[in-house]
Write an enzyme that holds these catalytic residues in place. Structure first.
Site, PDB file in Angstrom:
ATOM      1  N   LYS A  49       0.849  -1.194   0.000  1.00 28.97           N
ATOM      2  CA  LYS A  49       0.000   0.000   0.000  1.00 28.97           C
ATOM      3  C   LYS A  49       0.885   1.244   0.000  1.00 28.97           C
ATOM      4  O   LYS A  49       2.017   1.193   0.485  1.00 28.97           O
ATOM      5  CB  LYS A  49      -0.845   0.039   1.282  1.00 28.97           C
ATOM      6  CG  LYS A  49      -2.015  -0.907   1.300  1.00 28.97           C
ATOM      7  CD  LYS A  49      -2.791  -0.782   2.608  1.00 28.97           C
ATOM      8  CE  LYS A  49      -3.980  -1.723   2.638  1.00 28.97           C
ATOM      9  NZ  LYS A  49      -5.008  -1.447   1.637  1.00 28.97           N
ATOM     10  N   ARG A  82     -10.438 -11.296   1.955  1.00 30.07           N
ATOM     11  CA  ARG A  82     -11.303 -12.339   1.390  1.00 30.07           C
ATOM     12  C   ARG A  82     -10.638 -13.716   1.478  1.00 30.07           C
ATOM     13  O   ARG A  82     -11.317 -14.732   1.543  1.00 30.07           O
ATOM     14  CB  ARG A  82     -11.697 -11.962  -0.045  1.00 30.07           C
ATOM     15  CG  ARG A  82     -10.558 -11.884  -1.010  1.00 30.07           C
ATOM     16  CD  ARG A  82     -10.899 -11.085  -2.269  1.00 30.07           C
ATOM     17  NE  ARG A  82     -10.884  -9.638  -2.018  1.00 30.07           N
ATOM     18  CZ  ARG A  82     -11.209  -8.727  -2.944  1.00 30.07           C
ATOM     19  NH1 ARG A  82     -11.582  -9.102  -4.152  1.00 30.07           N
ATOM     20  NH2 ARG A  82     -11.160  -7.441  -2.647  1.00 30.07           N
TER      21      ARG A  82
HETATM   22  N1  BES Z   1      -8.022  -3.538   4.352  1.00 27.44           N
HETATM   23  C1  BES Z   1      -8.183  -3.128   3.022  1.00 27.44           C
HETATM   24  C2  BES Z   1      -9.473  -2.332   2.769  1.00 27.44           C
HETATM   25  C3  BES Z   1      -9.618  -1.038   3.493  1.00 27.44           C
HETATM   26  C4  BES Z   1      -9.260   0.154   2.886  1.00 27.44           C
HETATM   27  C5  BES Z   1     -10.198  -0.985   4.744  1.00 27.44           C
HETATM   28  C6  BES Z   1      -9.455   1.340   3.543  1.00 27.44           C
HETATM   29  C7  BES Z   1     -10.380   0.217   5.398  1.00 27.44           C
HETATM   30  C8  BES Z   1     -10.011   1.383   4.794  1.00 27.44           C
HETATM   31  C9  BES Z   1      -8.202  -4.346   2.096  1.00 27.44           C
HETATM   32  O1  BES Z   1      -7.450  -5.415   2.509  1.00 27.44           O
HETATM   33  C10 BES Z   1      -7.675  -3.889   0.786  1.00 27.44           C
HETATM   34  O2  BES Z   1      -6.597  -3.405   0.750  1.00 27.44           O
HETATM   35  N2  BES Z   1      -8.473  -4.046  -0.250  1.00 27.44           N
HETATM   36  C11 BES Z   1      -8.077  -3.603  -1.548  1.00 27.44           C
HETATM   37  C12 BES Z   1      -8.679  -4.546  -2.563  1.00 27.44           C
HETATM   38  C13 BES Z   1      -8.166  -4.359  -3.960  1.00 27.44           C
HETATM   39  C14 BES Z   1      -6.696  -4.701  -4.020  1.00 27.44           C
HETATM   40  C15 BES Z   1      -8.951  -5.224  -4.898  1.00 27.44           C
HETATM   41  C16 BES Z   1      -8.598  -2.176  -1.742  1.00 27.44           C
HETATM   42  O3  BES Z   1      -9.717  -1.889  -1.307  1.00 27.44           O
HETATM   43  O4  BES Z   1      -7.853  -1.366  -2.252  1.00 27.44           O
HETATM   44 ZN    ZN Z   2      -5.425  -5.328   1.934  1.00 31.01          ZN
END
Ligand code: BES
Ligand code: ZN
Ligand code: ZN
Length: 522
Positions: free
Chosen positions: A290, A364
């Site tokens: 990230k 997931r």
């Molecule tokens: N934990 C994150 C989602 C999240 C983002 C929660 C902001 C709370 C605040 C999750 O694991 C994630 O990173 N999801 C990705 C999915 C994508 C790679 C398909 C996302 O939402 O960017």
């Molecule tokens: Zn994530």
């Protein structure tokens, strides 16, 4: 009556020292929070609550007189403090409750009266906390549960790791009527505050092991009805939870699969409600790292596990007659030489293969295995809770938790509970349209990101919350399942007035109210 400072008021109220030795009570700095409604059809008119009217009477009408002369009529959420008007309460905060008969609002999907009470009592308690008042009596406002929730939620502040702490404030219901309802409200709020505490705590403090130990401690007083299993990495391997392990293996921190059994139903064979919470104690994204700004917020990526476990602690405290099993796959998502790489294929507990094209879509994966395992208990309903997608936040923001469900019955139950708590839910789609996007995979049965999310930038992820839900559905055979995406409600800036800025602990109270609905009405 002049408006004195709190300290001046206390000095003025102080009896001579000789009397002080005899009469000084242990709770020296007491405050009182009272509510006033806006009077229907009368511009600027006020209508005191029963408690406020009683207090006014003991002061021979001084309170209502002060309210009249001290400024414009108190609108909803607005407040005024009076110092030195009563010997037992050096500080009295009066807060506007809005209209008396607001009730359930169909457009807002909540009970406006309850929300107003939560907001007002929270505001009043916080004002007195800022004045370093250590004990506050709170007006029940005709709904002591909501008043208690507002007070206890409003006063919560995470300062465990600071040297200088905010004033600790104890609260009690003003007057004695409705004390059972008050206690219930305190218990609901304490449940949400436990989830806030876990979510706010830094990831180096709340590791998977520390999380499991904290929940074990919180459940210890309820040992009669609760069993806890802290499953080790060896157990997770035996269970062939390849999707969960593919996330945990990038970290030095050991994973824990936390399993809670609450047996509250008089019928011990009653099928349980299954609650499953995403427990990523830190989500760096893994190899699909990230961006650094705001990455610290990913310490709360165990919000699903926190709200699920906190709601079970609360249900146990309330001794609700229902059986619940809670599951929390707990681990970190980190990049390392051992971490899963984009394009790797892993096998979930049910034998389905998954191409992991983005290691940041890890929630997931851990939930897939937990859902497979959860089915072995033949639950009457499954509710999983997860900070799953940034796309959920884009869709609804912090207004409501997104609910994806295959069951109208379950939706009705969750929605009804949320109207009562004010911690809202909103139904989202589970179309085949989204399923097609995750079942289209070059190497495996499934891909962990949607087809149209694969080669695009972070900002072009159409329907990301829906494809994530469609992915989870591939691991569900139960007829009553709901996935709650809580990414949007994970934190609070100032949008929920009775929560301070920080991790929200939402929707713990809705989960508890939902479980209470199942316990009492089936
Ligand atoms: N934990 C994150 C989602 C999240 C983002 C929660 C902001 C709370 C605040 C999750 O694991 C994630 O990173 N999801 C990705 C999915 C994508 C790679 C398909 C996302 O939402 O960017
Ligand atoms: Zn994530
Ligand atoms: Zn995550």
């Amino acid at each position: 009556m002049a408006l004195l400072s709190a300290a001046a008021a206390r000095r003025r109220q102080s009896p001579p020292l000789c009397r002080l030795l005899v009469t000084c009570k242990p709770r020296r700095c007491s405050g009182l929070v009272l509510g006033v409604f806006e009077k229907e059809g009368e511009e600027g008119g006020l209508h005191l609550t029963e408690a406020a009217a009683g207090f006014d009477q003991t002061l021979l009408g001084k309170l209502s007189e002060l309210l009249k002369i001290s400024g414009p009529t108190l609108k909803k959420g607005k407040s005024r403090i009076f110092y030195g008007i009563h010997k037992d309460f050096p500080c009295v905060a009066v807060v506007g409750l809005g209209k008396n008969d607001a009730g359930v609002c169909g457009a807002e999907n909540w009970d406006t009266s309850k929300e107003n009470i939560r907001q007002a009592m929270s505001a009043g308690c916080r004002l007195l906390q800022d004045l370093e008042v250590t004990h506050v009596e709170v007006d029940g406002c005709g709904d002591a549960q909501s008043a208690a929730e507002g007070a206890a939620l409003g006063l919560f502040h995470y300062d465990q790791l600071k040297s200088k702490k905010k004033t600790k404030v104890t609260t009690q219901l003003h007057g004695s009527a409705d004390s059972a309802s008050w206690e219930k409200g305190v218990t609901y709020a304490e449940g949400q505050n436990l989830a806030r505490l876990l979510m706010e705590a830094p990831a180096n403090h709340i590791t998977p092991t520390a999380f499991a130990n904290t929940i074990e401690e919180k459940l210890a007083p309820h040992a009669e009805r609760v069993t806890i299993k802290k499953r080790s990495q060896a157990w997770i391997e035996e269970q062939q939870m390849g999707a969960f392990l593919s996330v945990s293996k990038g970290s030095e921190e050991l994973p824990v699969f936390l399993e809670l059994h609450y047996n509250g139903s008089p019928d011990s064979s009653q099928a349980p409600l299954l609650l499953v919470g995403k427990g990523i104690t830190f989500d760096s994204g893994g190899i699909s790292l990230k961006p650094s700004p705001s990455m610290d917020a990913m310490r709360a990526d165990m919000g699903g596990a926190a709200t699920v476990c906190a709601s079970i602690v609360t249900v146990a405290a309330l001794k609700l007659p229902v059986n619940i099993i809670g599951l929390a796959p707990l681990c970190e998502n980190m990049p390392s030489g051992k971490a899963t790489k984009p394009g790797d294929v892993v096998t979930a507990k049910n034998g389905k293969t998954i191409q992991v094209d983005n290691t940041d879509a890890e929630g997931r994966l851990v939930l897939a295995d937990a859902l497979c395992y959860g089915h072995t208990f033949n639950p009457r309903a499954i509710v999983n809770v997860a900070t799953l997608t940034g796309a959920m936040d884009v869709a609804l923001g912090s207004a409501a938790t997104g609910v994806f469900t295959n069951s109208d019955w379950l939706w009705e139950k969750l929605h009804k509970a949320s109207v009562v708590t004010g911690d809202r839910v909103w139904r989202m789609p589970l179309f085949q349209h989204y399923t097609r996007q995750v079942t289209d995979s070059q190497l495996a049965d499934l891909n962990n990101i949607g087809k149209y999310s694969r080669y695009v930038s972070r900002h072009a992820r159409s329907g990301g919350a829906c494809t994530a839900a469609a992915f989870l559905r591939e691991f569900v055979t139960a007829p009553h399942w709901a996935h709650l995406d809580i990414a949007g409600v994970m934190s609070n800036k100032d949008e929920i007035p009775y929560l301070r800025k920080g991790m929200s602990g939402r929707p713990t109270r809705t989960l508890v109210e939902f479980a209470a609905g199942l316990a009492h009405n089936g």
